[in-house]
Design a protein around this motif. Structure first.
Motif, PDB file in Angstrom:
ATOM      1  N   ARG A  82       0.210   5.812   0.214  1.00  0.00           N
ATOM      2  CA  ARG A  82      -0.702   6.948   0.268  1.00  0.00           C
ATOM      3  C   ARG A  82      -0.016   8.144  -0.382  1.00  0.00           C
ATOM      4  O   ARG A  82       1.032   8.594   0.087  1.00  0.00           O
ATOM      5  CB  ARG A  82      -1.077   7.293   1.706  1.00  0.00           C
ATOM      6  CG  ARG A  82      -2.173   8.365   1.799  1.00  0.00           C
ATOM      7  CD  ARG A  82      -2.326   8.848   3.210  1.00  0.00           C
ATOM      8  NE  ARG A  82      -3.576   9.588   3.405  1.00  0.00           N
ATOM      9  CZ  ARG A  82      -3.734  10.534   4.317  1.00  0.00           C
ATOM     10  NH1 ARG A  82      -2.730  10.866   5.119  1.00  0.00           N
ATOM     11  NH2 ARG A  82      -4.903  11.141   4.445  1.00  0.00           N
ATOM     12  N   SER A  88       0.832  -1.202   0.000  1.00  0.00           N
ATOM     13  CA  SER A  88       0.000   0.000   0.000  1.00  0.00           C
ATOM     14  C   SER A  88       0.867   1.252   0.000  1.00  0.00           C
ATOM     15  O   SER A  88       2.005   1.235   0.474  1.00  0.00           O
ATOM     16  CB  SER A  88      -0.906   0.025   1.243  1.00  0.00           C
ATOM     17  OG  SER A  88      -1.792  -1.060   1.260  1.00  0.00           O
ATOM     18  N   TYR A  92      -5.724  13.343  -1.520  1.00  0.00           N
ATOM     19  CA  TYR A  92      -4.974  12.119  -1.235  1.00  0.00           C
ATOM     20  C   TYR A  92      -5.440  10.988  -2.141  1.00  0.00           C
ATOM     21  O   TYR A  92      -6.567  10.986  -2.636  1.00  0.00           O
ATOM     22  CB  TYR A  92      -5.178  11.696   0.219  1.00  0.00           C
ATOM     23  CG  TYR A  92      -4.788  12.741   1.225  1.00  0.00           C
ATOM     24  CD1 TYR A  92      -5.750  13.581   1.784  1.00  0.00           C
ATOM     25  CD2 TYR A  92      -3.457  12.909   1.599  1.00  0.00           C
ATOM     26  CE1 TYR A  92      -5.399  14.559   2.697  1.00  0.00           C
ATOM     27  CE2 TYR A  92      -3.098  13.882   2.527  1.00  0.00           C
ATOM     28  CZ  TYR A  92      -4.070  14.703   3.066  1.00  0.00           C
ATOM     29  OH  TYR A  92      -3.718  15.666   3.972  1.00  0.00           O
ATOM     30  N   GLN A 150      -5.190   6.882  -1.509  1.00  0.00           N
ATOM     31  CA  GLN A 150      -4.787   5.681  -0.792  1.00  0.00           C
ATOM     32  C   GLN A 150      -4.843   4.514  -1.776  1.00  0.00           C
ATOM     33  O   GLN A 150      -5.890   4.258  -2.366  1.00  0.00           O
ATOM     34  CB  GLN A 150      -5.721   5.423   0.388  1.00  0.00           C
ATOM     35  CG  GLN A 150      -5.423   4.135   1.151  1.00  0.00           C
ATOM     36  CD  GLN A 150      -4.083   4.183   1.867  1.00  0.00           C
ATOM     37  OE1 GLN A 150      -3.726   5.191   2.468  1.00  0.00           O
ATOM     38  NE2 GLN A 150      -3.340   3.085   1.808  1.00  0.00           N
TER      39      GLN A 150
END
Length: 122
Positions: A19, A17, A79, A81
């Motif tokens: 961000r 992951s 943002y 994610q």
């Protein structure tokens, strides 16, 4: 005209992951829909996700369920994610004004920031 600076890109393993952050200059961005884009080597820049002035979101099918777009109008920031990353997600990621709702093959005019590199590799 709103200017954008992207950050947060990195080298990540498949399944990982990241961000990403997007800082917009000035206070006018809160009155515009936003979007995250990416451009892989040898490919056209493509729209991934959009967020309306009010915070509603829409996505391309190829990132739906894995990526989440959000915004903080007080901070003039947007943002992205990204979860369950795949090698095919490797690209330079950009933020900019976007359409509402999501439009496949959308071409956004105007100036672009430097982008942030995301590399997904074992």
């Amino acid at each position: 005209q709103v200017q954008f600076v992207e950050s947060g890109g990195d080298l990540v393993q498949p399944g990982g992951s990241l961000r990403l952050s997007c800082a917009a200059s000035g206070s006018l961005f809160r009155f515009r829909n936003g979007g995250w884009y990416r451009q892989a080597p040898g490919k056209q820049r493509e729209l991934l996700a959009v967020i309306s002035i009010g915070g509603n979101t829409d996505y391309g099918d190829f990132v739906k369920g894995r990526f989440t777009i959000s915004r903080d109008n007080d901070q003039n920031t947007m943002y992205l994610q990204m979860n369950s990353l795949k090698p095919e997600d490797t690209a330079v990621y950009y933020c900019n004004i976007g359409p509402w709702p999501y439009v496949r093959d959308w071409v956004q005019s105007g100036s672009w920031g430097q982008g942030t590199q995301v590399t997904v590799s074992a």
